[in-house]
Scaffold this active site. Structure first.
Site, short mmCIF file in Angstrom:
data_model
loop_
_atom_site.label_atom_id
_atom_site.label_comp_id
_atom_site.label_asym_id
_atom_site.label_seq_id
_atom_site.Cartn_x
_atom_site.Cartn_y
_atom_site.Cartn_z
CB ILE A 84 -3.84 -3.85 5.48
CG1 ILE A 84 -5.09 -4.17 6.30
CG2 ILE A 84 -3.21 -2.54 5.97
CD1 ILE A 84 -4.88 -4.20 7.80
CD1 TRP A 121 -8.50 -0.14 1.07
CD2 TRP A 121 -6.96 1.04 2.19
NE1 TRP A 121 -9.09 1.00 1.51
CE2 TRP A 121 -8.17 1.75 2.20
CE3 TRP A 121 -5.86 1.59 2.83
CZ2 TRP A 121 -8.31 2.98 2.83
CZ3 TRP A 121 -5.99 2.82 3.45
CH2 TRP A 121 -7.20 3.50 3.45
CG HIS A 122 -2.02 1.80 2.29
ND1 HIS A 122 -2.15 0.66 3.05
CD2 HIS A 122 -2.20 2.83 3.15
CE1 HIS A 122 -2.40 1.00 4.31
NE2 HIS A 122 -2.44 2.30 4.40
N GLY A 123 -2.56 1.07 -2.36
CA GLY A 123 -2.27 1.36 -3.76
C GLY A 123 -1.61 0.18 -4.45
#
Lengths: 472, 83
Positions: free
Chosen positions: A320, A323-325
């Site tokens: 997670i 996933w944001h970067g």
């Protein structure tokens, strides 16, 4: 095209009009076409990447129904989809490695840099494509034969920018039976109004108030930084849930129900509960496709018990985070969640036995959860680890006197408006703004609409910032 | 072994893992009916049932489980295969 720009309103209006002029069996043309135009207006790279993903996943999906090697096709689909995500989302990290390499050997590597821009919506439609392939493999879904419906599932423009991450079955079923009611229109406009209010007024004004503090943490140590951090958590909530309401409201104008992403998360009594109420579609996706298979596989094969659950939680939340970067700050954001969740799992029986039904501990649980998430958001917000660490250090730096003791009328108003908003949003409108509106007398309802419209138009004093979750 | 006998044997396992002594399982009981039966406890439940009966479950079958009855059927099926 920013959703807060007037062009979005025009685009939405024209698309809705065309959709309702079309015969029911051809409405997919508008849904797919508007998605493609929306992508093209962002960039042609975004358009061709999305088209590639659509065509490849459509063909592999069809292939899964007719070819024996379903497993091979599934693995290929996952690798290809993650490949697209990896190239566009994480390729730029190579530039950093090249730069470090150049520094060691004393040459300038900037000529070798390749800068890739993140195509609009890729993190969201890639996850949807993966769930489509896995659901077919698991026998929960038949491959979609209609190319237009499948493309619309991936790139329906209201959810393209920042989700929600829809599951294929629920969405595709709605496309097969198009229809719209008066309630769709009225609820849609209510959601749009509430979403724009949260984005333009709450999120915009909080940004105006806190950004100067984050820009200069050295002179804002101690209470100002603590206040700014707490307000930032509320800003993300208002911003992202506001975006989600706009997406849900826009979709209702096409007669489509999208999934809810938030359920009064700031009242959660534990981080475990928080992640069931915050960014729900991402949490559910990670739960169904990563956490559950991994924890069960560990349990079945290695009899890992609680340790297997802990490992699966750690891996899920690191995913997670990443996933944001591709930044260490996002890894740290995920790691903080994972560590606290792990502690909650270990202490689950103790918490239940001693604290479950005591009001004081419930309130303490809410405050603890809010504090932990707020702390992790300092990593989420930071452009670099250095920046995040400077904010964290400044949280406990009480050496400087308060930078000022006077506040402008607008700042005082914002500081009063934010808790009022939270009380209304989390405690009064327990079943959401739309349901609350329907329960009110029409005069009260229209007065509320008036206030909200005024607040949206008054908006923030500075230029409207892009949606926080657009960046992912 | 019958379906009913398996239900009787897994009842104390569920009670212990979910820390709920008054829990009474039926074939149609699902995670929606038991607040403690969340995704965190699910893997521990499956692991404990697997250990108790000394069987190995295929992952695909475990992922498809919806009710206690499905779990009893899976235990029966796996036991039949292993004998």
């Amino acid at each position: 095209m920013e959703i807060t720009q007037v062009y979005f309103g025009l685009f939405l209006g024209i698309s809705v009009l065309l959709y309702h002029l079309m015969p029911a069996r051809s409405t997919w043309v508008v849904l797919m076409g508007s998605g493609l135009v929306f992508l093209a207006l962002s960039s042609f790279t975004a358009l061709w990447v999305a088209l590639d993903v659509i065509i490849i996943n459509y063909l592999i999906g069809i292939g899964q129904s007719s070819i024996r090697r379903k497993r091979t096709l599934l693995i290929s689909a996952i690798i290809i989809n993650l490949g697209f995500l990896g190239i566009f989302k994480y390729f730029n990290i190579l530039n950093k490695f090249t730069a470090s390499f150049g520094n060691w050997f004393d040459f300038d590597p900037s000529g070798l840099f390749i800068q890739l821009f993140l195509p609009l919506g890729i993190s969201y439609y890639i996850f949807q494509a993966i769930s489509y392939q896995i659901d077919i493999y698991r026998g929960k879904l038949l491959p979609e034969q209609h190319f237009g419906h499948f493309a619309s599932y991936l790139i329906f423009f209201p959810k393209l920018t920042a989700g929600p991450i829809e599951r294929p079955k629920g969405f595709l079923d709605q496309l097969k039976t198009p229809g719209i009611t008066y309630d769709d229109f009225s609820d849609g406009f209510r959601l749009l109004l509430w979403g724009f209010f949260k984005k333009m007024f709450i999120s915009g004004n909080i940004h105006f108030l806190i950004q100067p503090i984050f820009d200069d943490p050295e002179i804002h140590g101690g209470w100002p930084m603590i206040l700014a951090s707490c307000l930032y958590t509320i800003q993300i909530y208002a911003d992202f849930s506001g975006y989600t309401d706009i997406a849900l409201g826009s979709a209702r104008l096409f007669g489509i129900n999208l999934s809810q992403n938030f359920n009064r998360p700031l009242l959660s009594r534990s981080l475990t509960e928080f992640w069931r109420r915050w960014h729900i579609t991402l949490s559910n996706w990670v739960n169904d496709y990563i956490y559950q298979p991994l924890s069960l596989w560990l349990s079945i094969n290695f009899n890992t018990g609680k340790w297997g659950v802990l490992i699966a939680v750690l891996i899920s939340f690191m995913i997670i985070g990443v996933w944001h970067g591709a930044k260490w700050t996002f890894v740290a954001f995920g790691a903080v969640q994972a560590l606290i969740l792990a502690a909650e799992i270990v202490l689950i029986k103790t918490r239940k036995k001693h604290f479950a039904n005591k009001v004081g501990f419930r309130i303490a649980g809410i405050l603890f959860t809010f504090s932990v998430f707020t702390f992790s958001c300092l990593f989420f917000k930071g452009a670099s680890m250095d920046e995040s660490i400077s904010w964290i250090s400044s949280l406990v730096d009480f050496q400087n006197p308060l930078p000022r003791l006077t506040w402008s009328d607008r700042e005082v108003f914002i500081l009063l408006a934010v808790p009022t908003f939270l009380i209304i949003d989390h405690l009064i409108m327990k079943n959401g703004f739309v349901t609350w509106c329907k329960e009110q007398h029409p005069i009260i309802r229209w007065m509320v609409y008036g206030v909200l419209i005024y607040a949206v138009l008054a908006g923030p004093v500075t230029e409207v910032e892009p949606f926080i979750y657009e960046a992912y | 072994m019958t379906r009913e006998a398996i239900l009787k044997e897994i009842q104390p396992i569920f009670q212990e893992v979910l820390d709920n002594e008054s829990l009474e399982l039926k074939f149609e009981t699902s995670a929606y009916d038991v607040p403690e039966w969340d995704s965190l406890h699910h893997a521990m439940l499956i692991g404990s049932v697997r250990k108790h009966f000394g069987v190995k479950f295929p992952l695909k079958d475990v992922l498809d489980l919806k009710t206690v009855g499905d779990l009893c059927d899976l235990v029966l099926r796996v036991m039949a295969h292993s004998t």
